[in-house]
Structures are given as structure tokens and as C-alpha cells.
Design an enzyme around this catalytic site. Structure first.
Site, mmCIF file in Angstrom:
data_model
loop_
_atom_site.group_PDB
_atom_site.id
_atom_site.type_symbol
_atom_site.label_atom_id
_atom_site.label_comp_id
_atom_site.label_asym_id
_atom_site.label_seq_id
_atom_site.Cartn_x
_atom_site.Cartn_y
_atom_site.Cartn_z
ATOM 1 N N GLY A 14 20.243 7.809 9.855
ATOM 2 C CA GLY A 14 21.272 8.574 10.566
ATOM 3 C C GLY A 14 22.640 8.307 9.970
ATOM 4 O O GLY A 14 23.605 8.062 10.680
ATOM 5 N N ALA A 15 22.718 8.343 8.618
ATOM 6 C CA ALA A 15 23.961 7.949 7.946
ATOM 7 C C ALA A 15 24.857 9.128 7.592
ATOM 8 O O ALA A 15 25.813 8.967 6.845
ATOM 9 C CB ALA A 15 23.623 7.147 6.686
ATOM 10 N N SER A 17 26.632 11.019 9.747
ATOM 11 C CA SER A 17 27.783 11.193 10.640
ATOM 12 C C SER A 17 27.945 9.954 11.510
ATOM 13 O O SER A 17 27.086 9.068 11.520
ATOM 14 C CB SER A 17 27.591 12.424 11.544
ATOM 15 O OG SER A 17 26.515 12.183 12.442
ATOM 16 N N GLY A 18 29.045 9.922 12.252
ATOM 17 C CA GLY A 18 29.252 8.871 13.247
ATOM 18 C C GLY A 18 29.196 7.459 12.689
ATOM 19 O O GLY A 18 29.668 7.178 11.586
ATOM 20 N N ILE A 19 28.609 6.561 13.469
ATOM 21 C CA ILE A 19 28.566 5.138 13.123
ATOM 22 C C ILE A 19 27.761 4.904 11.848
ATOM 23 O O ILE A 19 28.123 4.086 11.009
ATOM 24 C CB ILE A 19 28.014 4.328 14.308
ATOM 25 C CG1 ILE A 19 29.081 4.278 15.413
ATOM 26 C CG2 ILE A 19 27.605 2.917 13.891
ATOM 27 C CD1 ILE A 19 28.616 3.729 16.730
ATOM 28 N N GLY A 20 26.680 5.647 11.661
ATOM 29 C CA GLY A 20 25.858 5.480 10.463
ATOM 30 C C GLY A 20 26.640 5.787 9.198
ATOM 31 O O GLY A 20 26.566 5.044 8.205
ATOM 32 N N SER A 146 22.460 0.467 22.723
ATOM 33 C CA SER A 146 23.494 1.016 23.584
ATOM 34 C C SER A 146 23.534 0.242 24.892
ATOM 35 O O SER A 146 22.524 -0.313 25.323
ATOM 36 C CB SER A 146 23.131 2.481 23.857
ATOM 37 O OG SER A 146 23.466 2.866 25.159
ATOM 38 N N TYR A 171 16.992 9.004 27.505
ATOM 39 C CA TYR A 171 17.812 8.351 26.481
ATOM 40 C C TYR A 171 17.821 6.832 26.714
ATOM 41 O O TYR A 171 17.641 6.045 25.775
ATOM 42 C CB TYR A 171 19.239 8.906 26.519
ATOM 43 C CG TYR A 171 20.167 8.249 25.513
ATOM 44 C CD1 TYR A 171 20.114 8.592 24.161
ATOM 45 C CD2 TYR A 171 21.091 7.283 25.907
ATOM 46 C CE1 TYR A 171 20.960 7.992 23.240
ATOM 47 C CE2 TYR A 171 21.936 6.671 24.983
ATOM 48 C CZ TYR A 171 21.862 7.030 23.656
ATOM 49 O OH TYR A 171 22.695 6.424 22.742
#
Length: 268
Positions: A14-15, A17-20, A146, A171
Site C-alpha cells: 500500500g505504498a 498513497s498516504g502513510i505507505g 489502528s 474494519y
């Protein structure tokens, strides 16, 4: 900055966007070779090009890889490609995640989509990468979890939540499972809550988020061999704290492994 990350090979799921994405940037800036995973080859290549253009990191440090986690066969292909091309992997960052959709959704593999993308795919990937993940000091798996894992419960009799579905509960279940998985004695792993950040998942938390780069820094710190980790520990941003009780129960870990092996079609 310490260069203890220099020369290390890290796979970040998951690289794109976001934290990745921010974690991939920080790792590459510190000299790590980053295997940058995206859902499609185009997304992975796009993120790679963007990193080279905006940060000036050496393009030879970045390797785009693709797999759509809603299909477990793509996860298998990804794992085989990594083992083939990078037989020595220092760190695996299990970061890819989706918010559970409003309506109950099953993947082609028959699993509730958030449970599969956020947990089962990472469970399968981690197990298939076991031969590549180095046993050298500093080799480790970092599960990006999380704070919502605390509200979660694994519905053992209905993990796919066919009988009663709520997106938040689905989730939370996926994040709890990922946190429990970090306590699996078969792997050197930790889980981390990077804090609420400005990412696609922020609406689940319903309030202001910190910049994704801030959350990523907590993830990168745990990738660093200079950071001593306690196997199975849970970190809330920079601090080690107790996870939900279920995540430390031996019985729950074993039970989850059994369930996951069944659902990914692999028998241990």
C-alpha cells in the site's frame, strides 16, 4: 540522520498513497531499497515516478510491484516475485488497508473485503515470504494497525460478517486480527498505530489528522535495526503500550492462525 537503514531491503504494501507512500519516501531517502507495492502496475509505477521526481531519491533504490489484495492469487504471485528477485528481505511493512465499504462485500475468494485486504492478504504474504525474511538481527515485520483495533472483536462463528454487518465493526475486526498476528511467535513482528493521519482512512475516525509523513515516521522508526523491538509488541506512535487484551492471548493467536490458514487455503 542515522544511516542504519542504508543497504536494507524493505517491502511496503500500500505504498502508492498516504502513510505507505511517505514511509517509502523516508526509507529510500535513508538509503534503503524499497519494494513499493501498489494495487496495479500503473499505480506502483506512478508512485515510483512521483518519488523520483519530487525527492530526487536514486531510482535504483525503488522497485515497483503490483498485486490487488482482493485476489489472493495476486498476493501469491507477488510473494513469489519477491522471493525470486530479493531472496533477502530485511523488513516487511504490512500497511495496505481499505475502509470497509457501506455495504457488505465479499471478494472473489469469498472473504469480507476489509478482512481480506487488511489482514488475510498480509497473513498470506508474510507466511509466503518467510524464506526471504532474514533472521539476522533487525529483520522484522511491521504491521500498521489502528487504535480502532481496541473496539474490534473477531466473530469466530461468522468472520465474514454475513449475519450482521457494520463497516466500522468490520474494519475494527481486520485491525484487531492484524494486531493479534504480530504476536505470532513464528515471526519477529510488531504492530503500530501511526496515529490519525490525513489519509483515505481518516473519515473512519471523523476528526482532524496529522500529516501522513508524521505517521510514517513512527513506522520507519520501527523498521530501523537501531530500534530495539520487543517481539509481538504494540506501539502507539512512538510509545510501546499494551494492545487490546485479545492480542496477547496465546489461545487467540493460535485460533486466528487456524482460521486464517483455512480462509487463505493454506494448511500449516
Amino acid at each position: 540522520m542515522s544511516s542504519s537503514l542504508s543497504g536494507r531491503t524493505v517491502l511496503v504494501t500500500g505504498a502508492t498513497s498516504g502513510i505507505g507512500y511517505e514511509a517509502a519516501r523516508q526509507l529510500a531517502e535513508r538509503g534503503s531499497t524499497v519494494l513499493l507495492h501498489g494495487r496495479t502496475p500503473e499505480e506502483a509505477q506512478g508512485a515510483t515516478d512521483r518519488l523520483i521526481a519530487t525527492t530526487g531519491v536514486d531510482g535504483t533504490l525503488l522497485r515497483p510491484l503490483a498485486a490487488d489484495f482482493v485476489r489472493l492469487e495476486e498476493v501469491e504471485s507477488l510473494a513469489h516475485a519477491v522471493v525470486r528477485e530479493h531472496p533477502r528481505l530485511d523488513v516487511l511493512v504490512n500497511n495496505a488497508a481499505i475502509a470497509a465499504p457501506e455495504r457488505h462485500t465479499l471478494t472473489p475468494d469469498g472473504n469480507e473485503i476489509a478482512f481480506q485486504v487488511n489482514f488475510l492478504a498480509h497473513y498470506l504474504l508474510t507466511n509466503l515470504l518467510e524464506s526471504a525474511l532474514t533472521t539476522d538481527p533487525g529483520g522484522r515485520v511491521v504491521n500498521v494497525s489502528s487504535s480502532l483495533h481496541r473496539t474490534g472483536a473477531i466473530q469466530w462463528n461468522d468472520p465474514q460478517r454475513i449475519r450482521r454487518y457494520s463497516r466500522l465493526a468490520a474494519y475494527a475486526q481486520s485491525q484487531l486480527a492484524l494486531t493479534v498476528f504480530a504476536a505470532d511467535p513464528r515471526v519477529t513482528a510488531v504492530s503500530v498505530n501511526p496515529g490519525n493521519c490525513e489519509t483515505g482512512l481518516l473519515p473512519l475516525y471523523g476528526h482532524e489528522g496529522a500529516p501522513a509523513a508524521e505517521g510514517a515516521a513512527h513506522v520507519v522508526r520501527l523498521c530501523d535495526p537501531a530500534t530495539e523491538i520487543v517481539n509481538g509488541a504494540y506501539y502507539d506512535r512512538g510509545e510501546r503500550v499494551a494492545p487490546a487484551a485479545a492480542a496477547t492471548e496465546d489461545r487467540t493467536v493460535k485460533r486466528l492462525n487456524k482460521l486464517a490458514d483455512l480462509l487463505v487455503g493454506h494448511t500449516a
